[in-house]
Each structure stands twice: as structure tokens, then as C-alpha cells.
Design an enzyme around this catalytic site. Sequence first.
Site, PDB file in Angstrom:
ATOM      1  N   GLU A 161       0.917  -1.342  -0.085  1.00  0.00           N
ATOM      2  CA  GLU A 161       0.011   0.010  -0.148  1.00  0.00           C
ATOM      3  C   GLU A 161       0.906   1.214  -0.198  1.00  0.00           C
ATOM      4  OE1 GLU A 161      -2.781  -0.445   3.255  1.00  0.00           O
ATOM      5  OE2 GLU A 161      -4.158  -1.456   2.016  1.00  0.00           O
ATOM      6  N   GLU A 314      -6.505  -7.589  -0.718  1.00  0.00           N
ATOM      7  CA  GLU A 314      -6.963  -7.897   0.803  1.00  0.00           C
ATOM      8  C   GLU A 314      -8.462  -7.408   0.963  1.00  0.00           C
ATOM      9  OE1 GLU A 314      -4.828  -5.372   3.507  1.00  0.00           O
ATOM     10  OE2 GLU A 314      -2.771  -5.841   2.446  1.00  0.00           O
TER      11      GLU A 314
END
Length: 689
Positions: A161, A314
Site C-alpha cells: 500500500e 486484501e
Amino acid sequence: MSLTTPARRAFEELVAERGILFGGDYNPEQWDPAVWREDVALMQQAGVNLVTVGVFSWAMLEPTPGAREFGWLDEVLDLLHGAGIAVDLATPTASPPPWLGIRHPETLPVDRDGVRLIPGSRNQFSPSSRVYREHAVAISRDLATRYAAHPAVRMWHVGNEYGQIDHGDEAAREFRGWLRARYGTIDALNTAWGTAFWSQRYADFDEILPPRRMPYLVNPTQSLDFRRFTSDQMLVCYRELRDTIRDAGALQPITTNFMGFFAHVDYRSWAEDIDVIADDQYPDPASAESPIATALIQDLMRSLGDGRSWMLMEQAVSATSWRPHNLPKTPQRARRDSLQAVARGADAICYFQWRQARAGAERFHSAMLPHAGADSDVFRGVVRQGEDLQRLSRSGRVLGSRIDARVAVLFDWSSWWAGEEPARPTERLSTMEQTTRWYRQLWRRGVAADIVGAASDLDGYDVVLVPHAYIVRPETADALRRAAERGAHIVVGPFSGVADDNAQVLQGRSPVLLRDLLGVSGEEWSGMPDEPTPLTGGLLTGGGDVRWSASGHTAGILAERLRAEGADVLLTYAHGDLFGIPAVTRNRVGDGAAWYLGTVVSDSVLSLVIGDALAATGVDGALGGSAELPDGLEAVCRGDVVFLLNHSAASIDIPMPPGLVDLLTGEKTESVVALRAGDVRVLSERHDS
Ligand code: GAL
């Protein structure tokens, strides 16, 4: 159209070999080796075929500067491979070990206020730090050299991320280099930034700083360029590690995980560099609107990969722990969320994370295997999902198949950034909010859409929605015009085409570059009173085919004082200062039309405008026609398979052609499909296994 590279093909081959990829982040370094064995056995029970390993393992791999501790990872990879579970191996570079920041404080990011962030959490690095980058490359090189040919490793996962923002001295140095490359001369920068305003003129690039805390408003172009730089700088880090992995001889696909419409990275400018687009999605179970916002993100991810399948890297199986108040997902909701991603083009369904952490900041974040263990509804739901996904894989109808969209929704990061700088007519106009509202009209009709950028090719689209494009470049204006001339309907929202690429306001009657296309022009944008302003009209004066009921439509937030210049006026303001001024117009252009909404209209108007544009161009939803579907029903066609998802709390009866096969149950449909609350059907005319 992006190229199919060997690494992209390798992903397709992995999916073809294993079926839909199913698994999650696996952090074995948090557990004893005895637990690893239990993990692997339970993964097999759940049908897990891919895990991401090592995302936060830097301090284990390099406990002291220069040390290498790969033994434990060797064991984990061998264990997983022995169990037939593929590995997406991560560079551990998202979270440096404490010693790096302590020994080299310059690796730590500095926030806008000049505060240097310290170790003890995660992500404490500056993408501009040379020392950080050298260390990140070194550990990644050794990792990739050791495991490039390991049979378990089928993918690489760079960082985690990306989203680190640094305002420190190294960032200042890199920012200046970026500006030199963009502008060449300081004069060009002064012109682009409009530094004649407030005595901001620079004599040299060396005088420029990142937008740190300032006494008052920041130069908006400086702010925009710093955002562009920050996104580019993180991409530099990603590329450096990707190239390091490749140089070590790895041939597997390489990716990193995106975060939907994340405000600090222009994912469109990253997409070409990513072998498989991967995204993290955490819809809030407390929000009834979350399936719509998630669908929009999923369409973005598919579009970023030019329609190729993508990975849901995710998601939470039940509750997150980072919201102030965390509602769980039921196993049924978790299943529906996964199938929604498959419907919208994902060929990988993964979670954060496999085993719930016993310690650390995420100890209450749900996981596939909860604290309670395998004797839990959460784990049983996971097992069921594994079975569902295998069934879909075996059907041969879903994997690798694509979604055809005839509608494009324009969304551009630079425009988003520039359009939300402070000191504008209103701060109530939000690009994301408006984009979601407009998209909802498509979602409600089961109409597929691609999410395109300002430079995207609009050739294949019959309807182009531009909910809010603050910046409009000449090429975008031309592409919109060409699309309308060949028959497309273009719908443009308020406060669009305001500024150029430097965020400077275009001079002339607005929207300057779209004025001819829209057949309308305006002067002065202004905030509107809190009370919604009624709109009136609804009949075309020139014998057109629009026949809307005139009542109940309202506008608010922002208005533009418009004058029709050839466009038909469909709705005007019914009272107040704006009385009689056009609010919604439609201009015939070539074989198509260009609609303009000069204000933030109520959903009733959006529904009419978008509904008319779809009907006029013959764009159908997944169930045929463009009428709205029952509340809470999502319908998506992927290839020739129809996904029906009931997000509502009531059962929905859906008329369907009889004899379709439900790929999840093998049952054949009658002429009405009764979809229970929360349930999903995946219907196909054929079934290959
Ligand atoms: C993501 C992150 C994971 C985990 C997860 C919790 O943002 O990549 O490491 O923190 O959130 O929701």
C-alpha cells in the site's frame, strides 16, 4: 491498449492451473513453527492456493544491519510448496526495522509540520531517502536472488500500500529535480504556478520547498505538483524494487496492492508498470451504500488493467479494527463481497489475513482463522468460499473472461487534486461523492462501465459520463467532441472544464473548452443556499423527445450562471436569484448529444438524464433494458455469465430465461429466480464440467 507481457501471461497460467486464486496475507514470523504446520493443514482444508508472505518481515530477515536470516523463510516456503500452496513473496520494504530509522534518521518521513515520524508503528520511511532506498534494494536483491527460482514462488509483491508522504529535506531535493524535469527553466515554473500572485516569484529552483506548514493558503499549483511528484516518487521506489527482482532472474508477475481511489497515488500513471492490478478493499458493513462504492472501485481496477483480470489482494473476512466502531461481516456478506469481485473481473480473492494476530495493533482485526480457531462460523464460511470459488473455476465459464462496457466514467487524479484545493466557490462539491452518485445510476440498472482517464481512448463508448472534471485538457475536449459526433451521449457535471493542466482558471465564458460541445456557456460559479432550490421545466421546446415530469427536482451546492447557445434547455431554476437560468441542457452534436448539468442536481434529475442517455444509445444493463433494478439488486455480466447479488434484507424475484445453470449449485433456473436476502446466483447458459 497495454501489452501482454510474459509476466502477465504467467499470471494467466497460474490462474488456469490453480483456478481462482484464494488465500491471504500470511505472517508466519508471528508464530512458532508448530503453528505453521497447523496453518498449512487448515489452508488445505479451506482450499487456499495462494498466500502472500513476508510483507512485514524485514526485522526478521535483517535483524541487525547487513545480517541475513533466511532460514525460517526457507522452511515456510518449502512447507507451503509441499502442501501445493503458491506464494506471492513480498519485499519486506513497507516497514523498515527500527535500527534503520535510529541509525539513519534521514530515512524517516517528515510531516507537513516538520515532525519526524519515529519507528514503532509501520511505514516509517521516506520514498526520497537515498539510504532507505539503498537498504530496500539490498534486502530485496538478496531475497529475490535466493527465491527467484523457488518453486513455491509464483508472484512477487512489492512493498505494501504505497502511500508515504514526506515533506523533509530529501523530499525537497527530489521535488526540485522533478520540477526541473517538468519545467526546464524557473521562468516556466513561475508562469505555470502563477507566482506573480502574492509575491511568490522564485529566482532559482533551489528556493522551492515542499508545501510545509505555511502562514496561509498554499499556491494551488505548487500543491498540485507536489501531489504529482509524491505519486511519481513512490513509483520510482516501486520500479527500483521491481527491476531489482527482475535483475535477480525472477520471471514471475510482480505487483503491489492499490487502495481503491486512494488520494495520494495516481494509479492510472502506475498501471502500465504493474503486471497484475491488485487492490485492497474494506467496505464498511455498516453502510448500505458500500456495495456501490466497492463496485466502482472494482470497475476502476479492471479498467486500470485494460480489462484484464485483477486481484482482490486484501479484504476483511469479518470486522476491521481500524474504524472507530467496527461492525462484522456475516459469513454470507463475506461470501457476497468475494463473489462481487469475481463478477467484476477478479481472478484472485484474498484476505488480510490468514491467522488473526494475537499481539500488535491489529489484534482485533478479523482473519480467515480467528482467535477462536477452526471451530468458528468465520472459518466455516471461509471453507465454503473456497468450495464456491473452486466450483466457479471448474465451470470453465468465469476465469479470464472479460466484461464489455459501453459506458465510460471519466475520473482523473490531477483533476481530483486540483478541484479539491481550498478556497473555491464551495468545499461541498466532492469529486468522489459526485462520481459515486453518478455511478450509482449505472449500478442501479446493471449497466457496465469502465472508469477512464483524461487521456483515455473514448472510441468504444456510447455514453461518457463526466461527473466532475475540474481540469479539462484540449485533447480531452477533442475526444469528447469526436465521441459525440459519432453518436455518443456525453454528460458533463458542474464545475467541469474550469482549469488547465496547471490548475489555472481558463479565461472566457465557461466551460471554455467545452462551450461549443455543450452549446451553453456561463459566467460566475457560486455556492447555493442550504435549502434545495427547485428546478422547473422538463419539456423540450424544439420538439425533442424529452418529456420529464417537472416536479420534485432540485439543485444545490453550486450553480453556474448559464446562457443557452444552441442547446435545448431542459430545466431552469424555479426561484431565487437564479430564476429562469438554465440548469440542465442538452445539445445535439453530430449523431450524438452533449448534456450539461450546471449544478448539483437531485438524484431524480440524474436518473432522468443518465436514463435518457442510455436509452437513446441503446445501452442495456445485465438483465436487458436500462430500467432500474429492484432495490439492492446488483447484476453484472462477466463474459456470458450473469452474477446476481442481493444486497438487500428482502428476497427478490427476478424474471430470467428458464434453464440457466447456477454455477454455484448446479441447479437449473425456472422462469423466475427467487434470490434470498444476501444471496448470490451465478447463472450461465452452459456448464463445462
Ligand atoms: C491494509 C494493510 C494490511 C492491514 C489491513 C487491515 O491497509 O495492507 O497490512 O493493515 O489494512 O485492514
